[in-house]
Design a protein around this motif. Structure first.
Motif, short mmCIF file in Angstrom:
data_model
loop_
_atom_site.label_atom_id
_atom_site.label_comp_id
_atom_site.label_asym_id
_atom_site.label_seq_id
_atom_site.Cartn_x
_atom_site.Cartn_y
_atom_site.Cartn_z
N ALA A 31 -10.84 20.92 -13.50
CA ALA A 31 -12.20 21.50 -14.22
C ALA A 31 -13.11 20.15 -14.26
O ALA A 31 -14.38 20.60 -14.36
CB ALA A 31 -11.49 21.86 -15.51
N ALA A 32 -12.69 19.11 -14.54
CA ALA A 32 -13.57 17.95 -14.99
C ALA A 32 -14.44 17.85 -13.87
O ALA A 32 -15.48 17.20 -13.70
CB ALA A 32 -13.00 16.65 -15.37
N LEU A 33 -13.77 17.78 -12.47
CA LEU A 33 -14.50 17.70 -11.17
C LEU A 33 -15.58 18.48 -10.93
O LEU A 33 -16.71 18.40 -10.65
CB LEU A 33 -13.67 17.43 -10.03
CG LEU A 33 -12.91 16.13 -9.93
CD1 LEU A 33 -11.53 16.44 -8.80
CD2 LEU A 33 -13.39 14.95 -9.65
N ILE A 34 -15.25 19.82 -11.26
CA ILE A 34 -16.21 20.93 -10.94
C ILE A 34 -17.33 20.66 -12.10
O ILE A 34 -18.46 21.00 -11.59
CB ILE A 34 -15.47 22.19 -11.01
CG1 ILE A 34 -14.46 22.48 -9.89
CG2 ILE A 34 -16.40 23.36 -10.90
CD1 ILE A 34 -13.70 23.71 -9.71
N GLY A 35 -16.60 20.34 -13.42
CA GLY A 35 -17.73 20.26 -14.46
C GLY A 35 -18.71 19.25 -14.05
O GLY A 35 -19.94 19.63 -14.49
N ALA A 36 -18.42 18.01 -13.29
CA ALA A 36 -19.37 17.04 -13.22
C ALA A 36 -20.38 17.64 -11.94
O ALA A 36 -21.39 17.02 -11.95
CB ALA A 36 -18.65 15.96 -12.95
N ARG A 37 -19.70 18.43 -11.41
CA ARG A 37 -20.64 18.59 -9.98
C ARG A 37 -21.63 19.95 -10.36
O ARG A 37 -22.55 20.38 -9.74
CB ARG A 37 -19.66 19.24 -8.92
CG ARG A 37 -18.81 17.90 -8.48
CD ARG A 37 -19.69 16.76 -7.72
NE ARG A 37 -18.93 15.78 -7.11
CZ ARG A 37 -19.12 15.16 -5.94
NH1 ARG A 37 -20.50 15.74 -5.48
NH2 ARG A 37 -18.56 14.42 -5.41
N LEU A 38 -20.96 20.82 -11.13
CA LEU A 38 -21.71 22.23 -11.50
C LEU A 38 -23.15 22.13 -11.77
O LEU A 38 -24.04 22.68 -11.24
CB LEU A 38 -20.84 22.88 -12.33
CG LEU A 38 -21.02 24.50 -12.25
CD1 LEU A 38 -20.77 25.07 -11.01
CD2 LEU A 38 -20.47 25.07 -13.46
N PRO A 39 -23.58 21.40 -12.76
CA PRO A 39 -24.77 21.26 -12.99
C PRO A 39 -25.76 20.94 -11.78
O PRO A 39 -26.84 21.67 -11.86
CB PRO A 39 -24.91 19.88 -13.93
CG PRO A 39 -23.57 19.80 -14.58
CD PRO A 39 -22.81 20.30 -13.46
N ALA A 40 -25.32 19.99 -10.88
CA ALA A 40 -26.30 19.74 -9.81
C ALA A 40 -26.65 21.07 -8.83
O ALA A 40 -27.63 21.50 -8.40
CB ALA A 40 -25.58 18.45 -9.19
N SER A 41 -25.36 21.72 -8.58
CA SER A 41 -25.32 22.90 -7.97
C SER A 41 -26.05 24.16 -8.82
O SER A 41 -27.03 24.69 -7.84
CB SER A 41 -24.11 23.37 -7.64
OG SER A 41 -23.27 22.65 -6.70
#
Lengths: 295, 537, 306
Positions: free
Chosen positions: C88-98
């Motif tokens: 969840a943290a990894l996705i959370g860190a990447r989601l804003p950019a996507s």
């Protein structure tokens, strides 16, 4: 579908070719396809070099590829192979995958769509939920996973693409079949004692033919693009078998200093996909003006 | 090219703070400034027990310390957190005397308990460390999973640790210099649990300042660092997700100081042809070999003639040309810069005719069909195709299997792959010792189901030789290195591998970067030894 | 309406469950052992087995899947095998950019597609119309990596107007967003053109013209809003299409989003990450479609929720 009585299917198809040939864009599309097919079929005659041969003088001493012109029409790739020859053979790959993968997708899609629409009820609902499920998958992700599970080969890539691409056809044929089943003339046939097989083959499938032709043509374009993308990511058609996508995959690190290695095959992909889109779109206007939507 | 000191000068039984062979600080170095390094791939973790990637390896080196260390820019061992050590007469017991007054980034003083805790932690299966296997020679390693820790590691007093081995291990001091042996503070590990890798606390020259996942990391100078005078830099910024081509452009614009992934192949010629840029390129050897494994349990590779024929069929010069000549053709498993490399051994020369003859002798005059597995990232599929063409010339028809890294490793471990090109998963040595190329990848230990010995080559006589060689007390004993040279030469007779090339490293730096060239091709701290480089403006 | 929404939400939940099952199954039969990746090359057989037990990967498929669902129900996507970080943290860190990239993509496709569609409709049958339609077909037929590399080559390498890649400023966003949006702009141009042609034929436009209102005024004030409405509903569906494009566009431009995370995870069979990304993507697709279906009747009263 606003009309209540469906004209016989034959009338819609008849003369379609004439009307198609009157459309400039469709003719352009057909011309491109004809050229591509010729390139693919006659590749062994046209190609100046074997497509996989790493030519000794195909690289500079530092290992850089040669630019277009000179002994190599389109230059050479990073292994010193003739790009023109690879493109010709790449046309084979794209067309074979386009036809085979799309053929399978069309068959699966039509089978599921028609069965669901014709059988209706419980079985129909299950099949349509299955298509909903497929719609929810990120297609590319699914294709990558599938490609990783099976050892990649030309036929596996075709199969993977087919497994990802049948959904649209299924949905469209489902809608059409259920509309047809609900129609009065089918009900009339039923009361006259026609069996399901007779109704299916005499009344439903012929009426679906135009739709299937349209989606089949547009589908080739989608298939060509998906193959190119998978090959670009390195999980599609495997070198040394050339595919336009894997030519770009193999050479893209050089795209700044050797742009021809990326943009010539890129143009070929666009041209082929465009051709089938143009033809498919024209077919849709000619055969089936009520069908509109995103590919 | 050979920048190594021929041997490690550590005295065996009584090493004291070894100033003599230690690094001479650069007289021009001045403190201050900060630099920017780029990487394409994100940094997975900074937990020293877990991190095993190209990019986090050197970062962890700068955040943490182990008992042992290397002289910057060399493969020479020097003491780290251990000020000195003694080795017992039977070669089984190491006694390490720790430095006093070394502080973790959280301010607490490092003591012997921490050393024990760290070694227990890395060998505990719950930690899932990919480096646990290196500690196999410590007594009690097999029972490390039962929550009691390693019975071979004892705290004598706060300044002394005693480590008992179950067998003599010449490489043990190298193992103690691995990142996996870094000393970590228990309280910080327990505070962050599985997220310690995102909140690393060590004794290293730098501490982690800021980390934005997927974008960048900022390291800040550890002002209390126990080594005098270093680090010079106030900070290091790592920007991740940067394509190598982009990184190079930014270097040319002065925005980046060192591109961590090196000079991209497509730009290599351009850079080397420009004298101003070429002057800032640093070339160095690398403890790397690219090789083809042949599964000796599968016909026709069960015949040594066939494997030798493959060795002779390869045009290694042409293959290195494909990667812009950034490698040297290899003749044996060890890279030239590794101690124990057999300088006089010439290997198999490129000779397709002789290869065909060998195949005919083996009853395969018509050639045969086989498969070559290869990882599907550039340039590996290209190299595999060059191999394919060479082998086709002697009648061996090779089908390529380009797969994701994980799938290739699986096929190699399961022994289903007849041939594998090692590129992308290749053996870059964990530590500069010849034994590192043997055990897991050529010895019987790795030949079982799932092991990394993808040739499934198991020569028990050589295994016995290897054990003997590793029972020396001094890893750099010339007699020991000679034994290793012989082991690898014998392996080449059996030819389970076809060594193809040894990659050279080409690093580039911005004009303001200072420090000896060796620091930029440091064999251990790749790509740069952050602790010792400095900026001139 | 409430009943409809509830039914659709339940349906969506079932679909997501199906997606999770199929993906889990695919990853289970994948011929690669995640434990080997974790354990590293120097691991002993014992270490490998210990790790396998730790992760429960020695359990039968249904047990593993059941356990995954159990954690999922508590909102726990698990930890990455190799990064040892919460998925969840990894996705959370990447989601804003996507998300930023997707927003940029939608903005590009609407701006380009709608404008060109209106122009084509107003010039219906003329050379400009034919040219624009051919162009719209061409961009639909162009794979995103070709578009991306072309834009990169022309505008970043040759002209040096934009950075060659990276993340952080508006200039970094332009080319990737354009690449992502250009495919959709072809569709929107075609849809906008037909929608506009239909509206221009309508009686109220003729009346407005008859009243003597200027052509531009009629188009902007009366025709455009009516023509745009049916198209808005399509935006939801775009989300699904973009999810696939992210992997390619992010890899071409080195954009630090979910696509890159996914690609790395697939290479190294980091199953928890692949599962997490698939579920997040599928959720976005399902919600996007639901949104499209919900908006449609608000815009066009002829469409009823069924």
């Amino acid at each position: 579908m606003s009309e209540t009585t469906m004209p016989p299917a034959r009338n819609r198809t008849a003369g379609a070719l004439d009307r198609l040939l009157r459309r400039k864009l469709a003719v352009l599309g057909m011309a491109i396809v004809a050229i591509m097919v010729a390139a693919a079929v006659f590749a062994p005659l046209i190609a100046p070099y074997p497509p996989a041969e790493q030519l000794f003088d195909g690289l500079t001493l530092e290992g850089a590829p040669l630019p277009p012109g000179g002994a190599y029409l389109f230059g050479t790739d990073l292994l010193g192979r003739d790009l023109f020859s690879r493109l010709l053979y790449g046309a084979r790959t794209s067309l074979v995958i386009g036809l085979v993968a799309n053929g399978i997708a069309l068959a699966i899609g039509t089978l599921i769509g028609v069965t669901a629409g014709f059988a209706g009820g419980w079985a129909g609902a299950v099949l349509m939920r299955l298509t909903d499920l497929m719609m929810a998958f990120p297609a590319l992700l699914l294709a990558i996973c599938l490609a990783a599970i099976f050892t990649p080969s030309l036929w596996i890539v075709a199969l993977v693409i087919a497994l990802v691409n049948w959904v649209q056809t299924a949905r469209v044929t489902y809608t059409e079949t259920s509309a047809l089943v609900a129609r009065e003339f089918i009900a009339a046939e039923r009361t006259l004692g026609a069996g399901p097989g007779r109704i299916l083959f005499l009344h439903i499938l012929p009426h679906l033919l135009p739709t299937v032709i349209v989606w089949g043509t547009l589908g080739i374009s989608t298939t060509v693009l998906l193959e190119a993308t998978l090959s670009y990511l390195g999980v599609g058609v495997q070198p040394p078998t050339p595919s336009w996508g894997n030519i770009i995959f193999e050479n893209q690190t050089y795209f700044q200093s050797a742009p021809w290695l990326v943009f010539i095959p890129g143009a070929a992909i666009v041209a082929l996909a465009l051709a089938f889109n143009l033809i498919g779109n024209a077919l849709r206007d000619v055969l089936d003006p009520t069908q509109r939507g995103r590919g | 090219m050979n920048k190594w000191l021929a041997s490690t000068a550590l005295a065996v039984c009584l090493a004291t703070a070894a100033a003599a062979q230690d690094y001479t600080p650069d007289p021009n170095a001045k403190p201050g400034g900060s630099i920017t390094i780029t990487y394409k791939d994100d940094v997975a973790t900074l937990d020293p027990a877990i991190g095993y990637d190209w990019q986090n390896w050197s970062m962890i080196k700068s955040l943490f310390d182990g008992l042992m260390d290397y002289v910057p820019g060399t493969t020479t061992l020097r003491p780290g957190l251990a000020e000195s050590y003694e080795l017992s007469e039977d070669g089984l017991t190491f006694t390490f005397h720790l430095r006093k007054g070394v502080k973790f980034h959280n301010g607490r003083e490092m003591v012997a308990e921490d050393v024990k805790y760290s070694l227990d932690r890395v060998t505990n299966p719950e930690t899932q460390s990919p480096g646990a296997g290196f500690f196999g020679s410590i007594a009690g390693f097999d029972k490390a999973g039962e929550g009691k820790g390693l019975e071979g590691v004892k705290v004598i007093d706060p300044q002394t640790v005693e480590i008992t081995l179950s067998r003599p291990d010449a490489t043990f001091l190298h193992v103690m210099a691995l990142n996996f042996a870094s000393v970590v503070p228990k309280e910080a590990v327990e505070e962050h649990g599985a997220d310690f890798g995102k909140h690393p606390v060590g004794t290293g020259a730098f501490s982690l300042g800021e980390w934005t996942i997927g974008q960048r990391l900022v390291f800040a100078k550890n002002a209390d660092y126990w080594r005098e005078g270093v680090p010079y830099l106030d900070g290091v910024t790592f920007e991740v997700g940067q394509e190598p081509v982009v990184a190079l452009l930014r270097l040319q614009k002065g925005e980046v100081d060192v591109p961590g992934d090196g000079i991209p192949p497509a730009k290599f010629t351009e850079v080397m042809n420009d004298p101003e840029q070429a002057a800032r390129v640093v070339e160095g050897g690398q403890l790397h070999t690219g090789y083809i494994t042949m599964n000796v349990t599968q016909p026709p590779f069960d015949k040594p003639e066939v494997r030798r024929a493959v060795n002779m069929a390869l045009n290694k010069e042409r293959i290195t040309q494909i990667i812009n000549g950034r490698a040297v053709p290899a003749s044996q498993p060890l890279p030239p810069s590794m101690p124990g490399y057999a300088k006089d051994y010439k290997g198999y020369a490129f000779d397709p005719e002789a290869a065909k003859k060998l195949l005919a002798d083996a009853g395969l005059a018509e050639g045969f069909e086989t498969e070559l597995y290869v990882m599907n990232t550039d340039p590996n599929p290209r190299i595999a195709q060059a191999i394919q063409q060479d082998l086709a010339a002697v009648g061996i028809k090779v089908a390529l299997q380009n797969l994701a890294q994980a799938n290739v490793i699986e096929a190699g471990g399961a022994g289903t792959a007849p041939m594998i090109w090692s590129g992308g998963m290749a053996w870059i040595a964990d530590f500069p010792d010849p034994s590192n190329f043997y055990g897991p990848i050529l010895g019987c230990a790795g030949a079982g189901e799932g092991g990394w010995n993808w040739s499934k080559y198991c020569n028990e006589a050589l295994d016995a030789e290897a054990v003997k060689a590793d029972s020396f007390k001094d890893p750099s004993d010339p007699a020991r290195l000679a034994m290793w040279s012989e082991i690898y030469t014998k392996i080449m007779d059996d030819a389970p591998w076809a060594p193809v090339f040894n990659e050279q490293r080409y690093t580039m730096k911005s004009p303001r970067m200072g420090g000896a060239d060796a620091l930029y091709v440091d064999p251990v701290s790749i790509p740069v030894n952050y602790d010792y480089v400095y900026v001139t403006e | 309406m409430i009943a409809y929404l509830l039914r659709r939400l339940i349906q969506s939940g079932m679909i997501l469950l199906g997606v999770s099952f199929v993906t889990f199954l695919l990853l289970y039969v994948l011929p690669a052992d995640p434990v080997r990746q974790i354990a590293g090359r120097s691991a002993t057989a014992q270490t490998v087995e210990n790790i396998r037990q730790q992760l429960g990967l020695d359990q039968p498929f249904l047990v593993q899947y059941g356990r995954y669902l159990g954690h999922l129900a508590q909102g726990d996507l698990g930890r990455s095998y190799l990064q040892k970080t919460e998925v969840a943290a990894l996705i959370g860190a990447r989601l804003p950019a996507s998300l930023l990239l997707m927003a940029g993509g939608i903005a590009c496709e609407l701006a380009i597609g709608l404008t060109l569609g209106v122009i084509a409709a107003l010039r219906k049958g003329r050379a400009l119309d034919h040219g624009l339609m051919l162009g719209s077909f061409a961009v639909i037929s162009a794979p995103q990596f070709v578009v991306g590399l072309l834009l990169l080559y022309v505008f970043a390498v040759r002209l040096d107007w934009f950075p060659v890649g990276g993340y952080g400023s508006f200039a970094h966003l332009v080319l990737p967003a354009l690449t992502l949006g250009i495919l959709g702009s072809g569709w929107y141009a075609q849809m906008m053109r037909s929608s506009m042609i239909e509206v221009l034929r309508a009686d109220f436009i003729r009346t407005a013209r008859a009243k003597g209102l200027g052509r531009l005024r009629v188009v902007l004030r009366h025709a455009l809003p009516n023509a745009i409405l049916p198209i808005i509903a399509m935006i939801g569906i775009d989300i699904g299409i973009f999810m696939g494009g992210l992997v390619v566009v992010e890899s071409v431009f080195g954009w630090p989003g979910m696509g890159q995370l996914t690609w790395q995870a697939i290479q190294r069979v980091d199953i928890p990450i692949i599962m997490g990304v698939t579920l997040v993507s599928a959720t976005a697709i399902v919600l996007g479609n639901l949104l499209a279906d919900l908006i449609a009747p608000m815009i066009d009263p002829r469409i009823r929720l069924r």
